[in-house]
Design a protein around this motif. Structure first.
Motif, short mmCIF file in Angstrom:
data_model
loop_
_atom_site.label_atom_id
_atom_site.label_comp_id
_atom_site.label_asym_id
_atom_site.label_seq_id
_atom_site.Cartn_x
_atom_site.Cartn_y
_atom_site.Cartn_z
N UNK A 94 40.78 40.72 31.52
CA UNK A 94 41.34 39.72 30.62
C UNK A 94 42.75 40.06 30.14
N UNK A 95 43.09 41.34 30.05
CA UNK A 95 44.35 41.70 29.39
C UNK A 95 45.35 42.46 30.27
N UNK A 96 44.88 42.97 31.40
CA UNK A 96 45.80 43.77 32.22
C UNK A 96 46.94 42.91 32.78
N UNK A 97 48.19 43.38 32.66
CA UNK A 97 49.31 42.64 33.24
C UNK A 97 49.16 42.47 34.76
N UNK A 98 48.60 43.48 35.43
CA UNK A 98 48.40 43.37 36.88
C UNK A 98 47.42 42.24 37.19
N UNK A 99 46.33 42.20 36.45
CA UNK A 99 45.33 41.15 36.69
C UNK A 99 45.91 39.78 36.37
N UNK A 100 46.78 39.70 35.35
CA UNK A 100 47.39 38.42 35.00
C UNK A 100 48.18 37.86 36.19
N UNK A 101 48.87 38.75 36.90
CA UNK A 101 49.63 38.31 38.08
C UNK A 101 48.68 37.80 39.16
N UNK A 102 47.61 38.55 39.41
CA UNK A 102 46.66 38.13 40.47
C UNK A 102 45.98 36.81 40.12
N UNK A 103 45.62 36.66 38.83
CA UNK A 103 44.96 35.41 38.41
C UNK A 103 45.94 34.24 38.54
N UNK B 118 56.28 46.01 34.54
CA UNK B 118 55.81 45.07 35.57
C UNK B 118 56.34 45.47 36.95
N UNK B 121 53.99 48.02 38.14
CA UNK B 121 52.69 47.44 38.50
C UNK B 121 52.77 46.64 39.80
N UNK B 125 50.68 47.34 43.16
CA UNK B 125 49.80 46.33 43.76
C UNK B 125 50.18 46.06 45.22
N UNK B 140 49.24 36.76 47.42
CA UNK B 140 48.01 37.54 47.40
C UNK B 140 47.57 37.87 48.82
N UNK B 148 41.79 38.49 42.16
CA UNK B 148 42.19 37.37 41.30
C UNK B 148 41.02 36.46 40.96
N UNK B 155 37.75 35.93 32.96
CA UNK B 155 38.49 35.32 31.84
C UNK B 155 37.80 34.08 31.32
#
Lengths: 178, 163
Positions: A94-103, B118, B121, B125, B140, B148, B155
Motif C-alpha cells: 500500500x505504501x511502497x514507492x516502488x509498488x506505487x509505480x507498478x500499480x 525514486x 528504486x 526494479x 512492466x 502490480x 490496496x
C-alpha cells in the motif's frame, strides 16, 4: 498439531479483522490496527488452546504433540512469523514507492510512463513531496526529530535509531547513505 | 538456518551481489535438501532432546520444521529489506551525519528526496526484472505485471492511505 490449526485460525481472523478495521480507520497510524489485531489473535489462540480439547474434535492421536507446552510455543512462533510477513506485505503493497509505480503502470496498460511521471506519483512537483509529508510529522510526533528555526534537528531517540540503522546497513554491507 | 545466515553474511561482504534477493534465494535453496537429509539421518531426539520435544509423527515434524525454516528465511529477507530500503531510517541517518545534526527541508529533499530515492528504486526494479526501459518510457515486465496486480488487489483490500 493443535497449535498449528489454532494459529491458522487465529491468523485468518487477524487478516479479516485488520482488513475490515483499516477500511473504516480514519487516522494514519495503521500500525496500531495491525498490533491490535495481532494482540487479539494471540488472546484468541491462547484462549482456544486453553479451552478446546487436545484433538480439537478431529486430530488423530498420531498427530497430537506429546507436550502441550511445545505445541503452544510452536503454534505461537508460527503465528508471530506469519504476522510479521503479513504486516510487511500490507505496508509494502500500500505504501511502497516502488509498488506505487507498478500499480500505476498496471492501471495504465501497455503505454508505460516516463521517469518524471513516476516521480510525480510521489508528489515530486509539490513543495513537500509525499515521502516527507507522511514521515516527517510522525518523526516529529514520535520525538525522533524536532523542528526549530526552519530546520529539523535529530533528537536522542532518533539518533539511537540512526545508529541502529547504520549498524544494520554495515551488517548487510549496504551503503550507509542509501 | 544458522549456516545460511553465516554463508549469506560472508557473501554480502565478499561479493556484494547486485541482486540481493536472488542471492539470498540462491544460497538458501540448497538448505532445503540439506534439511531433508539431516532430518533423515539424525535420530528423532538429536541425542539431546527430551521426550516432550520429540514429535509423535515424523511427517508432522518434518513439515513443521520445513515451514519454520522457510518462514525464518522470509523473515530474514524482510529484515534485509527493512535495513536496506527503509526511507525513515535513511532520513534519520542523513540527519545524524549532517553538521550539528540539523537539516532544512530543502537540504533533506536534496539528500534523500523523491528524485534521489525514486531513481534508486527505478534502477533496482529494472535490474530485478520488474520494469523494462522502452525508449524514454518504463513498462512492466510480466514479473512486474504480477507484482502490480498483487499491489492493486492489496490496496483495494487494505485501503491504507499515503497520508
Amino acid at each position: 498439531m493443535r497449535g498449528l490449526v489454532l494459529a491458522a485460525g487465529a491468523f485468518a481472523l487477524l487478516v479479516l479483522a485488520s482488513a475490515v478495521v483499516l477500511r473504516v480507520y480514519p487516522g494514519n497510524k495503521e500500525f496500531k490496527v495491525f498490533l491490535g489485531a495481532f494482540v487479539g489473535s494471540v488472546v484468541l489462540y491462547a484462549g482456544g488452546f486453553w479451552l478446546l480439547p487436545a484433538d480439537l474434535g478431529f486430530i488423530p492421536p498420531a498427530w497430537q504433540e506429546s507436550s502441550p507446552a511445545v505445541d503452544l510455543g510452536n503454534g505461537l512462533l508460527i503465528l508471530v512469523l506469519v504476522f510479521h510477513g503479513y504486516w510487511c506485505f500490507a505496508y509494502f503493497s500500500c505504501l511502497s514507492p516502488s509498488m506505487s509505480v507498478m500499480v500505476a503502470l498496471r492501471q495504465r496498460g501497455s503505454g508505460g510512463m516516463t521517469e518524471s511521471e513516476a516521480l510525480a506519483i510521489q508528489g515530486s512537483d509539490e513543495p513537500v513531496n509525499l515521502i516527507f509529508r507522511r514521515r516527517l510529522p510522525k518523526l516529529l510526533k514520535g520525538g525522533y526529530v524536532s523542528e526549530e528555526d526552519g530546520a529539523y534537528r535529530l533528537l536522542a531517540r532518533g539518533e539511537r535509531v540512526a545508529s541502529l540503522g547504520s549498524f544494520l546497513k554495515r551488517l548487510i554491507n549496504a551503503q550507509v547513505g542509501a | 538456518m544458522t549456516l545460511w545466515l553465516v554463508v549469506q553474511g560472508i557473501v554480502f561482504h565478499a561479493a556484494a551481489p547486485r541482486k540481493a534477493f536472488s542471492s539470498m534465494l540462491g544460497w538458501f535453496a540448497p538448505t532445503i535438501p540439506l534439511y531433508l537429509v539431516l532430518y533423515w539421518v539424525t535420530p528423532a531426539n538429536l541425542g539431546v532432546l527430551s521426550d516432550g520435544f520429540v514429535g509423535v509423527d515424523w511427517r508432522l515434524g518434518l513439515l513443521n520444521g520445513l515451514t519454520i525454516h522457510v518462514l525464518l528465511f522470509l523473515t530474514a529477507g524482510l529484515f534485509y529489506s527493512h535495513a536496506d530500503r527503509s526511507i525513515t531510517v535513511r532520513l534519520l541517518i542523513e540527519l545524524s551525519r549532517a553538521p550539528r545534526q540539523r537539516l532544512t527541508l530543502a537540504q533533506m529533499q536534496e539528500r534523500c528526496g523523491v528524485e534521489v530515492l525514486m531513481q534508486d528504486r527505478l534502477d533496482i526494479m529494472v535490474r530485478n526484472g520488474f520494469l523494462a526501459s522502452r525508449g524514454s518510457r518504463l513498462v512492466l515486465t510480466p514479473k512486474g505485471w504480477i507484482g502490480g496486480s498483487v499491489g492493486l488487489v492489496a490496496r483495494r483490500v487494505f485501503r491504507m492511505k499515503a497520508l
